[in-house]
Design a protein around this motif. Structure first.
Motif, short mmCIF file in Angstrom:
data_model
loop_
_atom_site.label_atom_id
_atom_site.label_comp_id
_atom_site.label_asym_id
_atom_site.label_seq_id
_atom_site.Cartn_x
_atom_site.Cartn_y
_atom_site.Cartn_z
N LEU A 151 2.15 -6.17 17.54
CA LEU A 151 2.01 -4.71 17.55
C LEU A 151 0.99 -4.20 16.55
N LEU A 152 0.94 -4.80 15.36
CA LEU A 152 0.06 -4.28 14.32
C LEU A 152 -0.31 -5.40 13.36
N LEU A 153 -1.60 -5.47 13.03
CA LEU A 153 -2.08 -6.43 12.05
C LEU A 153 -3.01 -5.71 11.09
N LEU A 154 -2.64 -5.71 9.82
CA LEU A 154 -3.41 -5.06 8.77
C LEU A 154 -3.79 -6.12 7.74
N VAL A 155 -5.10 -6.30 7.51
CA VAL A 155 -5.58 -7.26 6.52
C VAL A 155 -6.45 -6.49 5.52
N ILE A 156 -6.01 -6.47 4.27
CA ILE A 156 -6.71 -5.77 3.21
C ILE A 156 -7.44 -6.79 2.35
N ASP A 157 -8.76 -6.65 2.22
CA ASP A 157 -9.55 -7.50 1.35
C ASP A 157 -9.81 -6.74 0.05
N TYR A 158 -9.49 -7.38 -1.07
CA TYR A 158 -9.67 -6.74 -2.37
C TYR A 158 -10.93 -7.26 -3.05
N ASN A 159 -11.47 -6.45 -3.94
CA ASN A 159 -12.67 -6.87 -4.66
C ASN A 159 -12.35 -7.39 -6.06
N GLU A 160 -11.09 -7.62 -6.34
CA GLU A 160 -10.66 -8.22 -7.60
C GLU A 160 -9.32 -8.92 -7.38
N PRO A 161 -8.90 -9.75 -8.34
CA PRO A 161 -7.62 -10.47 -8.18
C PRO A 161 -6.44 -9.52 -8.29
N PHE A 162 -6.14 -8.85 -7.23
CA PHE A 162 -5.12 -7.80 -7.21
C PHE A 162 -4.55 -7.71 -5.80
N TYR A 163 -3.29 -7.30 -5.70
CA TYR A 163 -2.75 -6.93 -4.39
C TYR A 163 -1.61 -5.94 -4.61
N ILE A 164 -1.38 -5.11 -3.61
CA ILE A 164 -0.38 -4.05 -3.70
C ILE A 164 1.03 -4.62 -3.66
N GLY A 165 1.29 -5.47 -2.67
CA GLY A 165 2.60 -6.08 -2.52
C GLY A 165 3.57 -5.25 -1.70
N SER A 166 4.51 -5.93 -1.07
CA SER A 166 5.61 -5.28 -0.31
C SER A 166 5.09 -4.27 0.70
N LEU A 167 4.09 -4.65 1.47
CA LEU A 167 3.55 -3.73 2.48
C LEU A 167 4.60 -3.37 3.53
N ARG A 168 5.35 -4.38 3.98
CA ARG A 168 6.38 -4.10 4.98
C ARG A 168 7.40 -3.10 4.47
N GLN A 169 7.77 -3.22 3.22
CA GLN A 169 8.78 -2.34 2.65
C GLN A 169 8.26 -0.90 2.48
N ARG A 170 6.96 -0.69 2.64
CA ARG A 170 6.38 0.64 2.47
C ARG A 170 6.20 1.38 3.79
N ASP B 269 -10.16 2.05 -5.07
CA ASP B 269 -11.27 1.45 -5.80
C ASP B 269 -11.16 -0.07 -5.88
N LYS B 270 -9.98 -0.62 -5.63
CA LYS B 270 -9.78 -2.08 -5.68
C LYS B 270 -9.95 -2.72 -4.30
N ILE B 271 -10.07 -1.90 -3.25
CA ILE B 271 -10.12 -2.39 -1.87
C ILE B 271 -11.57 -2.52 -1.41
N ALA B 272 -11.94 -3.72 -0.97
CA ALA B 272 -13.29 -3.94 -0.44
C ALA B 272 -13.39 -3.53 1.02
N SER B 273 -12.37 -3.87 1.81
CA SER B 273 -12.40 -3.53 3.24
C SER B 273 -10.99 -3.62 3.82
N ILE B 274 -10.81 -3.00 4.97
CA ILE B 274 -9.54 -3.05 5.69
C ILE B 274 -9.83 -3.42 7.14
N ASP B 275 -9.16 -4.45 7.62
CA ASP B 275 -9.25 -4.86 9.02
C ASP B 275 -7.94 -4.47 9.69
N PHE B 276 -8.02 -3.65 10.72
CA PHE B 276 -6.81 -3.10 11.33
C PHE B 276 -6.85 -3.30 12.84
N LYS B 277 -5.72 -3.77 13.39
CA LYS B 277 -5.61 -3.97 14.83
C LYS B 277 -4.23 -3.54 15.27
N THR B 278 -4.14 -2.88 16.43
CA THR B 278 -2.84 -2.41 16.88
C THR B 278 -2.77 -2.41 18.40
#
Length: 336
Positions: free
Chosen positions: A252-271, A306-315
């Protein structure tokens, strides 16, 4: 870089090689070297639904769907999702042991006398001369997911760049028990066929969190080409699961977030959460029975833009999404 031009040069340079296969393998290795190893952190959110089927049976519990009885949600192991991706690579993308492309964790056999047996891990490692470099160069699943490679007198462990948290359904659901009859009797001279029991869920939308760790990728040699095949395997592999217990499973949905530094938001499903309106979530039976509320997720993406380089989204075109009460059709970095 013009790979075709380079390949032609290599072909001419390798004209002394009499066997065409050796030339092809040489070019394949050069392509592999040129393919850039991942150097950015990525985060994955994947949603799929399943209708009147068993998303992940537990073999020690009569193959019932894995289930959290505290909140009535379905669970799916990361191993099941990785198996889906591996099977897709093997069946549809040529990772079948030919031309230097393989899946390490798969069933292979050997003959001894007039009998055929399934290889254990040690025999499988011998297919690659027990050399880790050979395994990494050939096997996309070890480059991606890592693994423990058993050797004759030791073992080698590679932590995979790609890790998934156990999947969980966004909606509460239940396990349905269905009885049926088999085609055969339970034994000779029986007048009645055997009975069978199946366990299913009427409907579930299942979410996975995932991470691609660029540090681990440096050791496993996971490339950006592997990453594209991973995304394809998640989506198309889920669609390709058309066995009796998995038919009715749809990405149904695929979200891939590419970051420009060693960081990630975490718990995307829970949000994210489901908005089924006046319908009790236990009564959800179709993707049209609810909307996916991504308000909290989008707010977090904006806070870390500012930490996100790109977002690939498919639904899937049927998916309905809302953000702060407004219908939206996609999530893009430019819209944050």
């Amino acid at each position: 870089m013009n790979y075709l031009f380079i390949s032609l040069l290599v072909w001419k340079w390798a004209s002394s090689l009499k066997e065409k296969k050796k030339k092809i393998n040489l070019i394949t290795k050069i392509y592999s070297i040129m393919s850039e190893i991942i150097n950015n952190r990525s985060e994955i959110l994947f949603l799929y639904d399943i209708e009147n089927a068993n998303p992940n049976g537990d073999p020690i519990n009569e193959n019932r769907p894995r289930f959290d009885t505290e909140d009535s949600t379905v669970l799916v192991t990361d191993v099941r999702l990785k198996r889906t991706i591996r099977d897709y690579w093997f069946e549809y993308k040529g990772f079948n042991g030919k031309n230097g492309s393989d899946v390490f964790v798969r069933e292979t056999t050997y003959n001894e006398g007039d009998k055929q047996y399934i290889k254990d891990g040690k025999r499988r490692a011998k297919d690659f001369e027990e050399q880790m470099d050979n395994i990494l160069n050939n096997c996309i699943d070890i480059r991606t997911f890592g693994g423990v490679i058993p050797l004759s007198n030791a073992s080698i462990t590679r932590i995979g760049p790609v890790q998934f948290q156990m999947g969980r359904s966004l909606n509460r659901t239940e396990i349905i028990e269905e009885q049926g009859t088999g085609a055969f009797a339970s034994g000779d001279k029986k007048a009645q066929a055997t009975f069978r029991t199946e366990f299913k869920v009427p409907y579930a939308i299942i979410g996975f969190n995932g991470i691609i760790n660029e540090k681990s990728a440096q050791y496993s040699k996971m490339t950006n080409d592997d990453k594209e095949l991973l995304k394809e395997g998640i989506w198309e592999g889920t669609k390709a699961l058309i066995s009796r217990s998995k038919f009715g499973q749809t990405p149904l949905l695929l979200l891939v977030i590419d970051y420009n530094e060693p960081f990630y938001i975490g718990s995307l499903r829970q949000r994210i959460k489901l908005d089924s309106g006046e319908i009790n979530e236990m009564q959800i039976r179709n993707v049209k029975d609810y909307k996916i509320d991504v308000s909290e997720l989008v707010a977090e993406l904006k806070a870390n833009k500012d930490k996100i380089a790109s977002i690939d989204f498919k639904t899937d075109s049927r998916v309905q999404m809302v953000c702060n009460g407004q219908n939206i059709s996609k999530i893009n970095k430019d819209d944050l």
